[in-house]
Motif scaffolding. Structure first.
Motif, PDB file in Angstrom:
ATOM      1  N   MET A 121       3.666 -14.497  -4.634  1.00  0.00           N
ATOM      2  CA  MET A 121       2.879 -13.494  -3.912  1.00  0.00           C
ATOM      3  C   MET A 121       3.491 -13.256  -2.539  1.00  0.00           C
ATOM      4  O   MET A 121       3.912 -14.199  -1.860  1.00  0.00           O
ATOM      5  N   LEU A 122       3.526 -11.982  -2.129  1.00  0.00           N
ATOM      6  CA  LEU A 122       3.968 -11.625  -0.778  1.00  0.00           C
ATOM      7  C   LEU A 122       2.749 -11.360   0.085  1.00  0.00           C
ATOM      8  O   LEU A 122       1.878 -10.572  -0.280  1.00  0.00           O
ATOM      9  N   PHE A 123       2.694 -12.029   1.222  1.00  0.00           N
ATOM     10  CA  PHE A 123       1.642 -11.824   2.222  1.00  0.00           C
ATOM     11  C   PHE A 123       2.270 -11.003   3.332  1.00  0.00           C
ATOM     12  O   PHE A 123       3.014 -11.522   4.164  1.00  0.00           O
ATOM     13  N   ALA A 124       2.036  -9.696   3.322  1.00  0.00           N
ATOM     14  CA  ALA A 124       2.748  -8.743   4.177  1.00  0.00           C
ATOM     15  C   ALA A 124       1.819  -8.231   5.266  1.00  0.00           C
ATOM     16  O   ALA A 124       0.735  -7.714   4.971  1.00  0.00           O
ATOM     17  N   ILE A 125       2.247  -8.337   6.516  1.00  0.00           N
ATOM     18  CA  ILE A 125       1.395  -8.002   7.656  1.00  0.00           C
ATOM     19  C   ILE A 125       2.053  -6.930   8.519  1.00  0.00           C
ATOM     20  O   ILE A 125       3.214  -7.066   8.911  1.00  0.00           O
ATOM     21  N   SER A 126       1.308  -5.875   8.822  1.00  0.00           N
ATOM     22  CA  SER A 126       1.771  -4.841   9.744  1.00  0.00           C
ATOM     23  C   SER A 126       0.559  -4.144  10.339  1.00  0.00           C
ATOM     24  O   SER A 126      -0.282  -3.643   9.595  1.00  0.00           O
ATOM     25  N   THR A 127       0.457  -4.105  11.650  1.00  0.00           N
ATOM     26  CA  THR A 127      -0.702  -3.462  12.267  1.00  0.00           C
ATOM     27  C   THR A 127      -0.715  -1.954  12.016  1.00  0.00           C
ATOM     28  O   THR A 127      -1.771  -1.348  11.908  1.00  0.00           O
ATOM     29  N   SER A 128       0.462  -1.357  11.919  1.00  0.00           N
ATOM     30  CA  SER A 128       0.554   0.090  11.680  1.00  0.00           C
ATOM     31  C   SER A 128       0.581   0.430  10.201  1.00  0.00           C
ATOM     32  O   SER A 128       0.219   1.535   9.802  1.00  0.00           O
TER      33      SER A 128
END
Length: 202
Positions: A121-128
């Protein structure tokens, strides 16, 4: 220059920021309450099946990715068995080599090519929701049979449109980067607590 003490001048600003955070908190809770437990369950199921979590993000989101991976590997609030998680932001030699040779947009996707396996699993974080290297990482994770948990903000950005039926988006209900980051950390802590509660029930 005002003769008012610095604390007096700052108090309205601090009060306003706390109020803004409360509003973001309540709105994010309403939007994500059904999906935070699902995301926690999916992370634990992935690890229980022999998979691992790969986490990525930029800037403050890089810190959150590292934070989440460390909580899974070690512990959050109680001792329990370790869970397989890797932060893709912490290997400086790897990150800078990829950035130098292939471009910064591939600093995460290249690592996924090396480490990602079906069932991970990829835990991908980006505020935009628009970070190019996170967007590319999601595409690469899908190509490698991985599912995604995406932490986003604002309108979800490009990332929201990339997600499929096996993926989960947890979107902070704010358009302000600082408030989004605060909500992302709270979501991460909620997931860690739920995961550890489930492990204790075992």
């Amino acid at each position: 220059m005002s003769n008012e003490p610095a604390a007096g001048r700052a108090a309205p600003i601090v009060t306003q920021l706390f109020a803004d955070s409360r509003r973001a908190n309540e709105a994010t809770l309403a939007a994500t309450l059904p999906t935070i437990p699902e995301a926690a369950d999916r992370v634990l199921a992935c690890c229980n099946a022999g998979g691992k979590i790969l986490a990525c993000g930029n800037g403050g989101s890089a810190g959150d990715a590292q934070h989440f991976a460390s909580e899974l590997v070690n512990r959050f609030e109680r001792n329990r068995r370790a869970l397989a998680a890797v932060s893709l932001v912490t290997e400086s030699s790897t990150v800078t080599a990829i950035a130098n040779d292939a471009g910064y947009d591939r600093v995460f996707s290249r690592q996924i090519e090396a480490l990602g396996r079906p069932g991970d699993m990829l835990f991908a974080i980006s505020t935009s929701g628009h970070s190019p290297n996170v967007v590319t990482a999601i595409d690469t994770a899908h190509e490698h049979g991985m599912s995604i948990i995406a932490l986003t903000g604002r309108d979800g950005g490009t990332m929201a449109g990339q997600l499929g039926g096996d993926d989960i988006e947890l979107r902070a209900a704010s358009g302000v980067t600082a408030r989004i980051q605060e909500m992302h950390l709270l979501i991460i802590h909620c997931m860690c607590r739920l995961i550890e509660d489930a492990l204790a029930d075992e």
